[in-house]
Design a protein around this motif. Structure first.
Motif, PDB file in Angstrom:
ATOM      1  N   TRP A 143       6.506  25.068  -6.695  1.00 62.80           N
ATOM      2  CA  TRP A 143       5.600  24.057  -7.243  1.00 62.80           C
ATOM      3  C   TRP A 143       6.280  22.695  -7.398  1.00 62.80           C
ATOM      4  N   GLY A 144       7.602  22.659  -7.661  1.00 60.90           N
ATOM      5  CA  GLY A 144       8.286  21.384  -7.873  1.00 60.90           C
ATOM      6  C   GLY A 144       8.311  20.488  -6.653  1.00 60.90           C
ATOM      7  N   SER A 145       8.027  21.064  -5.466  1.00 66.95           N
ATOM      8  CA  SER A 145       8.041  20.250  -4.244  1.00 66.95           C
ATOM      9  C   SER A 145       6.966  19.163  -4.265  1.00 66.95           C
ATOM     10  N   VAL A 146       5.899  19.352  -5.080  1.00 62.93           N
ATOM     11  CA  VAL A 146       4.848  18.325  -5.125  1.00 62.93           C
ATOM     12  C   VAL A 146       5.347  17.045  -5.784  1.00 62.93           C
ATOM     13  N   PHE A 147       6.433  17.138  -6.558  1.00 62.13           N
ATOM     14  CA  PHE A 147       7.048  15.945  -7.139  1.00 62.13           C
ATOM     15  C   PHE A 147       8.207  15.445  -6.286  1.00 62.13           C
ATOM     16  N   LEU A 148       8.963  16.365  -5.728  1.00 65.98           N
ATOM     17  CA  LEU A 148      10.132  15.983  -4.937  1.00 65.98           C
ATOM     18  C   LEU A 148       9.740  15.185  -3.696  1.00 65.98           C
ATOM     19  N   ILE A 149       8.532  15.389  -3.183  1.00 68.14           N
ATOM     20  CA  ILE A 149       8.079  14.668  -1.986  1.00 68.14           C
ATOM     21  C   ILE A 149       8.032  13.161  -2.211  1.00 68.14           C
ATOM     22  N   ASN A 150       7.921  12.745  -3.496  1.00 63.50           N
ATOM     23  CA  ASN A 150       7.871  11.308  -3.791  1.00 63.50           C
ATOM     24  C   ASN A 150       9.184  10.596  -3.462  1.00 63.50           C
ATOM     25  N   ALA A 185      12.404  -2.109  -9.428  1.00 63.64           N
ATOM     26  CA  ALA A 185      12.858  -1.340 -10.591  1.00 63.64           C
ATOM     27  C   ALA A 185      11.890  -0.193 -10.902  1.00 63.64           C
ATOM     28  N   GLY A 186      10.584  -0.494 -10.838  1.00 65.62           N
ATOM     29  CA  GLY A 186       9.580   0.531 -11.110  1.00 65.62           C
ATOM     30  C   GLY A 186       9.650   1.682 -10.121  1.00 65.62           C
ATOM     31  N   LEU A 187       9.835   1.353  -8.843  1.00 68.92           N
ATOM     32  CA  LEU A 187       9.952   2.402  -7.823  1.00 68.92           C
ATOM     33  C   LEU A 187      11.169   3.286  -8.075  1.00 68.92           C
ATOM     34  N   ALA A 188      12.289   2.673  -8.457  1.00 70.53           N
ATOM     35  CA  ALA A 188      13.509   3.442  -8.712  1.00 70.53           C
ATOM     36  C   ALA A 188      13.315   4.415  -9.880  1.00 70.53           C
ATOM     37  N   VAL A 189      12.691   3.947 -10.975  1.00 73.72           N
ATOM     38  CA  VAL A 189      12.440   4.817 -12.133  1.00 73.72           C
ATOM     39  C   VAL A 189      11.461   5.928 -11.764  1.00 73.72           C
ATOM     40  N   PHE A 190      10.424   5.582 -11.013  1.00 68.20           N
ATOM     41  CA  PHE A 190       9.431   6.569 -10.595  1.00 68.20           C
ATOM     42  C   PHE A 190      10.095   7.658  -9.740  1.00 68.20           C
ATOM     43  N   GLY A 191      10.982   7.241  -8.821  1.00 64.18           N
ATOM     44  CA  GLY A 191      11.673   8.210  -7.974  1.00 64.18           C
ATOM     45  C   GLY A 191      12.565   9.140  -8.779  1.00 64.18           C
ATOM     46  N   MET A 213       0.830  -1.209   0.000  1.00 62.31           N
ATOM     47  CA  MET A 213       0.000   0.000   0.000  1.00 62.31           C
ATOM     48  C   MET A 213       0.866   1.262   0.000  1.00 62.31           C
ATOM     49  N   LEU A 214       2.038   1.194   0.630  1.00 63.34           N
ATOM     50  CA  LEU A 214       2.960   2.336   0.587  1.00 63.34           C
ATOM     51  C   LEU A 214       3.437   2.567  -0.842  1.00 63.34           C
ATOM     52  N   SER A 215       3.729   1.471  -1.559  1.00 62.96           N
ATOM     53  CA  SER A 215       4.142   1.589  -2.969  1.00 62.96           C
ATOM     54  C   SER A 215       3.005   2.139  -3.818  1.00 62.96           C
ATOM     55  N   PRO A 225      11.631  10.640  -0.945  1.00 63.64           N
ATOM     56  CA  PRO A 225      11.833   9.921   0.322  1.00 63.64           C
ATOM     57  C   PRO A 225      10.866   8.760   0.526  1.00 63.64           C
ATOM     58  N   ILE A 226       9.645   8.880  -0.007  1.00 65.37           N
ATOM     59  CA  ILE A 226       8.684   7.772   0.115  1.00 65.37           C
ATOM     60  C   ILE A 226       9.178   6.574  -0.694  1.00 65.37           C
ATOM     61  N   VAL A 227       9.743   6.841  -1.870  1.00 68.35           N
ATOM     62  CA  VAL A 227      10.298   5.766  -2.702  1.00 68.35           C
ATOM     63  C   VAL A 227      11.427   5.045  -1.965  1.00 68.35           C
ATOM     64  N   VAL A 228      12.330   5.813  -1.360  1.00 67.38           N
ATOM     65  CA  VAL A 228      13.460   5.216  -0.637  1.00 67.38           C
ATOM     66  C   VAL A 228      12.958   4.327   0.493  1.00 67.38           C
ATOM     67  N   LEU A 229      11.973   4.794   1.264  1.00 64.34           N
ATOM     68  CA  LEU A 229      11.414   4.000   2.367  1.00 64.34           C
ATOM     69  C   LEU A 229      10.752   2.726   1.842  1.00 64.34           C
ATOM     70  N   ALA A 230       9.960   2.855   0.765  1.00 64.82           N
ATOM     71  CA  ALA A 230       9.260   1.697   0.204  1.00 64.82           C
ATOM     72  C   ALA A 230      10.240   0.648  -0.310  1.00 64.82           C
ATOM     73  N   ILE A 231      11.314   1.077  -0.948  1.00 64.12           N
ATOM     74  CA  ILE A 231      12.312   0.127  -1.469  1.00 64.12           C
ATOM     75  C   ILE A 231      12.962  -0.637  -0.316  1.00 64.12           C
ATOM     76  N   GLY A 232      13.315   0.083   0.753  1.00 65.85           N
ATOM     77  CA  GLY A 232      13.943  -0.586   1.896  1.00 65.85           C
ATOM     78  C   GLY A 232      13.040  -1.627   2.536  1.00 65.85           C
TER      79      GLY A 232
END
Length: 533
Positions: free
Chosen positions: A179-186, A96-102, A28-30, A188-195
């Protein structure tokens, strides 16, 4: 002497079964970041349309492409991503998908123009395509069949959670950062989900995976892009009879027809068209597509209503959309109980009727309508969605064998994304056309070279009005009036689409499941229920 009942015959390994709920949390985090991205973007589109340095000065057509570049790549590659997950392992594909998305998120945050933003959003769509189907496929392989409806209900509730968090998070970020912060927030969530995924989630694959279908993928993406481009272009010109518009839409339809014919003859199709011979399966897929067609179109114009017409900030807009998500969080996990009592047909038909009624209610909103009425509309829309998404997801996922979970998930999400992309394109074009027709005769004060641009959207009109100084103030009220009329027309079109969906599910979805029989297990009962008319 009596003996105890034999233990349940589990197909999921015991070690995986014990941590299944923790695995669901990671999945669900992913899923959260994939859905979060679009819901965050919804409140940011007005800011991005503002000229630099506040935004990028994106036109309404460019905003539609910023959303649709993501959804079209997402939809076009979902089935191939599902097959790659079946073949290579769902966990590997997820990572792999999470890494590309990040990576795409980080690049999108630094975009210097609308064109760059569109390109990096497409890259994010590429990563998301490998995340979404894999989450549901893994879920189907770590839960026994009797727990799958509950797990899918929670998974669907996660979508509601993302819809809730997204606009509020976006509003907070836009109040304090660029405005770019709405994308940059993804990131750290990607890093946590991968771990967490490396630590908890088991790998799984289809023992007999299908072959990849590059020709089908290329045809589907080209066909959808041409179709959507033609629709958006028609809205920009406010003329769907323009030869360029007709030629592009026609070419898109021809390519998509060629795609269907190719898939029908292929021995390894991206989409197995034989699945659609099952009326129940087809109705469930159609319901999902039509719901997202209506929903994505509504969220697109509702942001301009709350921010441009009503004057609310991005954060306030995010909070105003909260009832939509709260209703999904409340009702999505419980929708299966309604299905148990009334059946899929009644539950989903009622859900679509509620959505149609709420879309029609948008046609009553004015600049001074009490805002609590909008909150009621959003809450009831979320309630309707919850009673469609959960039952149709269960029908689709259980219509195919467990080892084909990736394919079922990909089909479900493909039609969801295609429905959403077409909703933004079609309803966005209706909005654009109706707005231009309403404002065109009020633009006499605007210098001739700027008139076409000023008529594209309410933000374009207000932007030009601001440059004209005191003289431009006379354009504000006509712009609001033209937008409200365009929103009413667009909302009624969306309501009509939802009514079509209600008719489809009322005709073809199953009624109440067959009564339980002694000696039959839960899986057999579910299967019987799917075929019950």
């Amino acid at each position: 002497m009596t003996t105890s009942a034999p233990p349940l015959d589990r197909r999921v390994p015991e070690a995986v079964h014990r941590r299944r709920w923790a695995i669901l949390g990671v999945l669900m985090l992913s899923l959260l970041i994939v859905v979060l991205d679009n819901s965050i973007l919804n409140v940011a589109i007005k800011t991005i349309s503002t000229p630099a340095p506040t935004g990028l000065g994106a036109t309404q057509g460019e905003l539609e492409w910023a959303i649709n570049a993501y959804t079209l790549v997402f939809a076009g590659l979902l089935f191939t991503a599902g097959l790659l997950g079946d073949r290579l392992g769902r966990k590997k594909v997820l990572l792999a998908g999470l890494a590309v998305f990040g990576a795409g998120s980080a690049l999108a945050a630094e975009s210097g123009s609308p064109v760059q933003l569109i390109a990096f959003r497409a890259l994010m769509g590429l990563g998301a395509a490998f995340v979404m189907p894999a989450t549901l496929a893994v879920l189907m392989n770590v839960f026994e069949r009797d727990e799958q409806p509950k797990a899918i209900g929670i998974w669907a509730g996660g979508v509601g959670l993302a819809i809730a968090i997204g606009p509020i998070t976006g509003g907070v970020l836009l109040d304090h950062f660029w405005w770019g912060s709405v994308f940059l927030i993804n990131v750290p969530i990607v890093v946590l989900a991968i771990g967490l995924m490396i630590w908890l989630v088991p790998d799984s694959r289809d023992p007999d995976p299908g072959r990849l279908d590059p020709v089908g993928v290329v045809l589907s993406v080209i066909g959808l892009v041409l179709l959507v481009y033609g629709i958006i272009k028609g809205g920009q010109l406010a003329d769907f009879t323009d030869p360029q518009v007709l030629a592009t839409i026609g070419a898109g339809v021809v390519v998509l027809v060629g795609f269907v014919l190719f898939e029908k003859r292929s021995d390894h199709p991206s989409i197995d068209v034989t699945y659609f011979q099952n009326k129940v399966f087809s109705a469930a897929i159609s319901a999902i597509a039509l719901v997202f067609f209506a929903l994505m179109g509504v969220t697109f114009f509702s942001v301009f209503y709350t921010q441009s017409v009503r004057g609310y900030s991005p954060l306030q807009t995010g909070l105003l959309m909260l009832p939509l998500a709260v209703a999904q969080l409340i009702f999505a996990p419980r929708a299966r109980l309604v299905v148990d009592r009334f059946g899929n047909r009644v539950t989903c038909t009622a859900g679509l009727v509620i959505i149609a009624a709420m879309l029609a209610a948008f046609a009553t909103l004015e600049a001074d309508t009490p805002i609590w009425l909008l909150e009621v509309i959003f809450f009831l829309m979320g309630t309707g969605m919850a009673h469609i998404m959960t039952p149709t997801s269960v029908v689709i996922m259980q219509a195919l064998p467990r080892e084909k979970a990736g394919s079922a998930s990909a089909l479900s999400n493909t039609f969801r994304q295609v429905g959403g992309a077409l909703g933004i394109a079609v309803l966005g074009s209706v909005l654009s056309t109706a707005y231009r027709n309403g404002i065109e005769d009020k633009l006499a004060l605007v210098p001739a070279p700027l008139r076409h641009t000023a008529g594209e959207s309410i933000e374009a009109t207000l932007g030009v009005a601001a440059k004209l100084g005191p003289q431009g103030k006379a354009l504000v009220t006509p712009a609001n009036d033209a937008f409200l009329h365009a929103m009413h027309v667009t909302a009624l079109c969306g309501a009509g689409v939802a009514v079509i969906g209600a008719v489809i599910v009322a005709l073809f979805l199953p009624g109440r499941p067959a009564a339980p029989q002694k000696g039959e297990d839960g899986a057999e009962l579910v299967t019987a229920g799917l075929g019950q008319d």
